[in-house]
Design a protein around this motif. Structure first.
Motif, PDB file in Angstrom:
ATOM      1  N   ASP A 257       0.630  -1.129   0.068  1.00  0.00           N
ATOM      2  CA  ASP A 257      -0.147  -0.076  -0.111  1.00  0.00           C
ATOM      3  C   ASP A 257       0.831   1.316  -0.112  1.00  0.00           C
ATOM      4  O   ASP A 257       0.341   2.315  -0.065  1.00  0.00           O
ATOM      5  CB  ASP A 257      -0.937  -0.007   1.251  1.00  0.00           C
ATOM      6  N   ILE A 258       2.061   1.184   0.098  1.00  0.00           N
ATOM      7  CA  ILE A 258       2.917   2.148   0.048  1.00  0.00           C
ATOM      8  C   ILE A 258       3.209   2.723  -1.415  1.00  0.00           C
ATOM      9  O   ILE A 258       3.143   2.007  -2.190  1.00  0.00           O
ATOM     10  CB  ILE A 258       4.391   1.891   0.614  1.00  0.00           C
ATOM     11  N   GLU A 259       3.098   4.097  -1.586  1.00  0.00           N
ATOM     12  CA  GLU A 259       3.097   4.412  -2.911  1.00  0.00           C
ATOM     13  C   GLU A 259       4.566   4.725  -3.241  1.00  0.00           C
ATOM     14  O   GLU A 259       5.151   5.797  -2.623  1.00  0.00           O
ATOM     15  CB  GLU A 259       2.204   5.614  -2.996  1.00  0.00           C
ATOM     16  N   PRO A 260       5.009   4.284  -4.417  1.00  0.00           N
ATOM     17  CA  PRO A 260       6.533   4.375  -4.386  1.00  0.00           C
ATOM     18  C   PRO A 260       7.132   5.658  -4.477  1.00  0.00           C
ATOM     19  O   PRO A 260       8.133   6.031  -4.271  1.00  0.00           O
ATOM     20  CB  PRO A 260       6.796   3.481  -5.624  1.00  0.00           C
ATOM     21  N   ARG A 261       6.089   6.503  -5.362  1.00  0.00           N
ATOM     22  CA  ARG A 261       6.597   8.010  -5.642  1.00  0.00           C
ATOM     23  C   ARG A 261       6.297   8.756  -4.565  1.00  0.00           C
ATOM     24  O   ARG A 261       7.271   9.936  -4.326  1.00  0.00           O
ATOM     25  CB  ARG A 261       5.829   8.414  -6.869  1.00  0.00           C
ATOM     26  N   LEU A 262       5.674   8.247  -3.552  1.00  0.00           N
ATOM     27  CA  LEU A 262       5.596   9.257  -2.399  1.00  0.00           C
ATOM     28  C   LEU A 262       6.463   9.077  -0.815  1.00  0.00           C
ATOM     29  O   LEU A 262       6.579   9.782  -0.168  1.00  0.00           O
ATOM     30  CB  LEU A 262       4.121   9.221  -1.934  1.00  0.00           C
ATOM     31  N   LEU A 263       7.502   7.856  -1.148  1.00  0.00           N
ATOM     32  CA  LEU A 263       8.124   7.530   0.069  1.00  0.00           C
ATOM     33  C   LEU A 263       9.078   8.616   0.308  1.00  0.00           C
ATOM     34  O   LEU A 263       9.415   8.959   1.358  1.00  0.00           O
ATOM     35  CB  LEU A 263       8.770   6.030  -0.234  1.00  0.00           C
ATOM     36  N   LEU A 264       9.828   9.139  -0.620  1.00  0.00           N
ATOM     37  CA  LEU A 264      10.715  10.215  -0.460  1.00  0.00           C
ATOM     38  C   LEU A 264      10.296  11.271   0.338  1.00  0.00           C
ATOM     39  O   LEU A 264      10.946  11.839   1.234  1.00  0.00           O
ATOM     40  CB  LEU A 264      11.610  10.517  -1.722  1.00  0.00           C
ATOM     41  N   VAL A 265       9.016  11.784  -0.215  1.00  0.00           N
ATOM     42  CA  VAL A 265       8.481  12.934   0.222  1.00  0.00           C
ATOM     43  C   VAL A 265       8.205  12.603   1.770  1.00  0.00           C
ATOM     44  O   VAL A 265       8.423  13.353   2.765  1.00  0.00           O
ATOM     45  CB  VAL A 265       7.072  13.273  -0.178  1.00  0.00           C
ATOM     46  N   SER A 266       7.661  11.465   2.209  1.00  0.00           N
ATOM     47  CA  SER A 266       7.437  10.870   3.351  1.00  0.00           C
ATOM     48  C   SER A 266       8.737  10.948   4.302  1.00  0.00           C
ATOM     49  O   SER A 266       8.699  11.432   5.660  1.00  0.00           O
ATOM     50  CB  SER A 266       6.820   9.619   3.544  1.00  0.00           C
ATOM     51  N   LEU A 267       9.697  10.458   3.600  1.00  0.00           N
ATOM     52  CA  LEU A 267      10.827  10.646   4.557  1.00  0.00           C
ATOM     53  C   LEU A 267      11.421  11.783   4.684  1.00  0.00           C
ATOM     54  O   LEU A 267      11.906  12.155   6.064  1.00  0.00           O
ATOM     55  CB  LEU A 267      11.884   9.721   3.634  1.00  0.00           C
ATOM     56  N   ILE A 268      11.312  12.880   4.014  1.00  0.00           N
ATOM     57  CA  ILE A 268      11.751  14.307   4.353  1.00  0.00           C
ATOM     58  C   ILE A 268      10.693  14.765   5.184  1.00  0.00           C
ATOM     59  O   ILE A 268      11.123  15.558   6.270  1.00  0.00           O
ATOM     60  CB  ILE A 268      11.681  14.869   3.035  1.00  0.00           C
ATOM     61  N   GLY A 269       9.514  14.632   5.075  1.00  0.00           N
ATOM     62  CA  GLY A 269       8.592  15.165   5.858  1.00  0.00           C
ATOM     63  C   GLY A 269       8.735  14.454   7.469  1.00  0.00           C
ATOM     64  O   GLY A 269       8.282  15.220   8.251  1.00  0.00           O
ATOM     65  N   LEU A 270       9.357  13.234   7.667  1.00  0.00           N
ATOM     66  CA  LEU A 270       9.311  12.732   8.799  1.00  0.00           C
ATOM     67  C   LEU A 270      10.935  13.272   9.429  1.00  0.00           C
ATOM     68  O   LEU A 270      10.996  12.818  10.692  1.00  0.00           O
ATOM     69  CB  LEU A 270       9.522  11.396   8.656  1.00  0.00           C
ATOM     70  N   THR A 271      11.585  13.763   8.720  1.00  0.00           N
ATOM     71  CA  THR A 271      12.890  14.172   9.351  1.00  0.00           C
ATOM     72  C   THR A 271      13.107  15.787   9.099  1.00  0.00           C
ATOM     73  O   THR A 271      13.146  16.286  10.115  1.00  0.00           O
ATOM     74  CB  THR A 271      14.044  13.486   8.436  1.00  0.00           C
ATOM     75  N   VAL A 272      13.314  16.188   7.856  1.00  0.00           N
ATOM     76  CA  VAL A 272      13.519  17.656   7.765  1.00  0.00           C
ATOM     77  C   VAL A 272      12.465  18.412   8.441  1.00  0.00           C
ATOM     78  O   VAL A 272      13.044  19.599   9.156  1.00  0.00           O
ATOM     79  CB  VAL A 272      13.771  18.106   6.023  1.00  0.00           C
ATOM     80  N   PHE A 273      11.396  18.201   8.205  1.00  0.00           N
ATOM     81  CA  PHE A 273      10.160  19.137   8.735  1.00  0.00           C
ATOM     82  C   PHE A 273      10.429  19.082  10.125  1.00  0.00           C
ATOM     83  O   PHE A 273      10.463  20.014  10.842  1.00  0.00           O
ATOM     84  CB  PHE A 273       8.836  18.660   8.199  1.00  0.00           C
ATOM     85  N   PRO A 274      10.298  17.798  10.983  1.00  0.00           N
ATOM     86  CA  PRO A 274      10.488  17.874  12.480  1.00  0.00           C
ATOM     87  C   PRO A 274      11.877  18.746  12.997  1.00  0.00           C
ATOM     88  O   PRO A 274      11.786  19.357  14.042  1.00  0.00           O
ATOM     89  CB  PRO A 274      10.619  16.413  12.795  1.00  0.00           C
ATOM     90  N   LEU A 275      12.617  18.527  12.118  1.00  0.00           N
ATOM     91  CA  LEU A 275      14.033  19.392  12.717  1.00  0.00           C
ATOM     92  C   LEU A 275      13.770  20.876  12.456  1.00  0.00           C
ATOM     93  O   LEU A 275      14.049  21.788  13.393  1.00  0.00           O
ATOM     94  CB  LEU A 275      15.333  18.887  11.979  1.00  0.00           C
TER      95      LEU A 275
END
Lengths: 230, 230
Positions: B174-192
């Motif tokens: 169910d993971i959307e391949p094209r969106l994983l990178l965005v999620s990764l950034i949203g979970l790291t760069v954004f919180p910082l």
DNA sequence: AATTTAATTGACTGACAATTTAATTTGCAA
DNA sequence: TTGCAAATTAAATTGTCAGTCAATTAAATT
């Protein structure tokens, strides 16, 4: 070779209106000038940033002169105040309420919340951009209010829910209760704000807000479910 | 009562230096003027945004005149270029290498990548703010460069990895391949970037970058592992 | 020493943005 | 109908910022 400036929205041709109070016409957008100005400003601010948007551009887009903006709002600063007050706050507050209502069934609450959030955000496409900018900006108008009023109750509520669920063994114990809310926002608001970017990188139509919803819920509810290669 | 404007960095008192080439003193920061200017500019840009930071402010902070900035960089645009070239590119190149090294073991690769990313980001605290501000908005100075150069290879690489893993049944379909990178950034760069906010809401010392790392990895690798209440 | 090169400021310019002021036109109430 | 209030623009004012240029001082080279 310098990158060609990503041509900012082309200026509409300057219009000529006679000086003085205009005859009351029932043309569209003419009924509430002030609200219309707010709309136009909101759009441009979220696209280009507040500092980078001169009043003259807002005025041109709204087919008026900059002086009229001062007539209605007094100054650029006060225009921003009005926007935050009248457009951002209500949405932000509505969001907070939505989260605060989270029932005891975490899975359902999560699904409902993420759904509502994404719905709200895509109905107001200017929100993510402006919200991020205002909130992350040290001097941002929204930031203060968010830190002082909106965020704390929501953040503490989420933390409690997670802690309880963990204590009862109903949730991954490695999740940090205080960080889940940030993750939630990073997985929703941030991707929407970044939408133009990934749209540019993967130019296909089938990447909708609904794909995002499913993707985020999959990630939250089950993670990547990685298995090592055999 | 209006919230007191969180006073933007106070201007240091204007200094007086004699005209002409200064005697080579071994004072700190005086050894490489150019690098020092880059440092100061980076700091201010990340705090206030590029457009909102006048050269005169950078100059005042660095105890020089704006003319010196032109002497070294030629123009504000070229100053930004230099910053990208000499400060941002190396970081993103390092990250790219990290990703390229990703072995066949996805879990290990993910752990290594997230670890490296967070390490890099917290060693360069200006990065998240600057990145969000300048990349996320239409007129951002860094956006074009990111879309054209940096992002595509990484984005496509991540998509491929996900697709392969899914095809082999090794990853949540169910993971959307094209969106994983965005999620990764949203979970790291954004919180910082948002760190000052959650620090204000949960004022405790034990919420470190390492907590964030564990939290993010837990979320990615296993999700919330929610079980409904019995 | 003499000359060239590097680093630095002070003063100036042109563009443009925010804001103010003075008309000007229309709606509305007395 | 007359007069005041509202809405609007044109023109002027003020401020700021990026960028230029010549002058000045020190270092490096010959």
């Amino acid at each position: 070779m310098p990158i060609p400036p990503p041509s900012p929205p082309p200026a509409p041709p300057p219009i000529r209106r006679r000086r003085g109070r205009p005859a009351t016409s029932t043309g569209p957008g003419r009924d509430d000038a002030r609200a219309h100005l707010l709309d136009v400003a909101l759009k441009l601010f979220s696209e280009q940033g507040i500092a980078a948007t001169p009043l003259s551009l807002i005025a041109r887009r709204a087919r008026v002169t900059p002086a009229l903006l001062h007539y209605y709002f007094g100054s650029k600063d006060k225009l921003v105040d009005a926007l935050v007050e009248e457009r951002l706050q209500p949405l932000s507050a509505a969001l907070g309420r939505r989260l605060a209502e989270a029932g005891p069934n975490l899975r359902g609450a999560l699904e409902a919340f993420v759904g509502a959030l994404l719905e709200l955000l895509s109905a107001n496409p200017w929100f993510p951009q402006l919200w991020l900018r205002e909130v992350l900006n040290e001097g941002g108008q929204l930031r203060q209010r968010l830190i002082e009023r909106v965020a704390p109750p929501v953040a503490h509520r989420v933390r409690e829910l997670v802690q309880r669920a963990q204590a009862e063994g109903r949730m991954n114990p490695d999740i940090e209760p205080r960080l889940l809310l940030v993750s939630l926002i990073g997985l929703t608001v941030f991707p929407l704000a970044a939408q133009p970017i990934w749209r540019a990188i993967f130019p296909s139509d089938d990447l909708t807000t609904d794909s995002l919803r499913r993707h985020v819920l999959a990630l939250l509810l089950r993670g990547l479910e990685l298995t090592d290669a055999h």
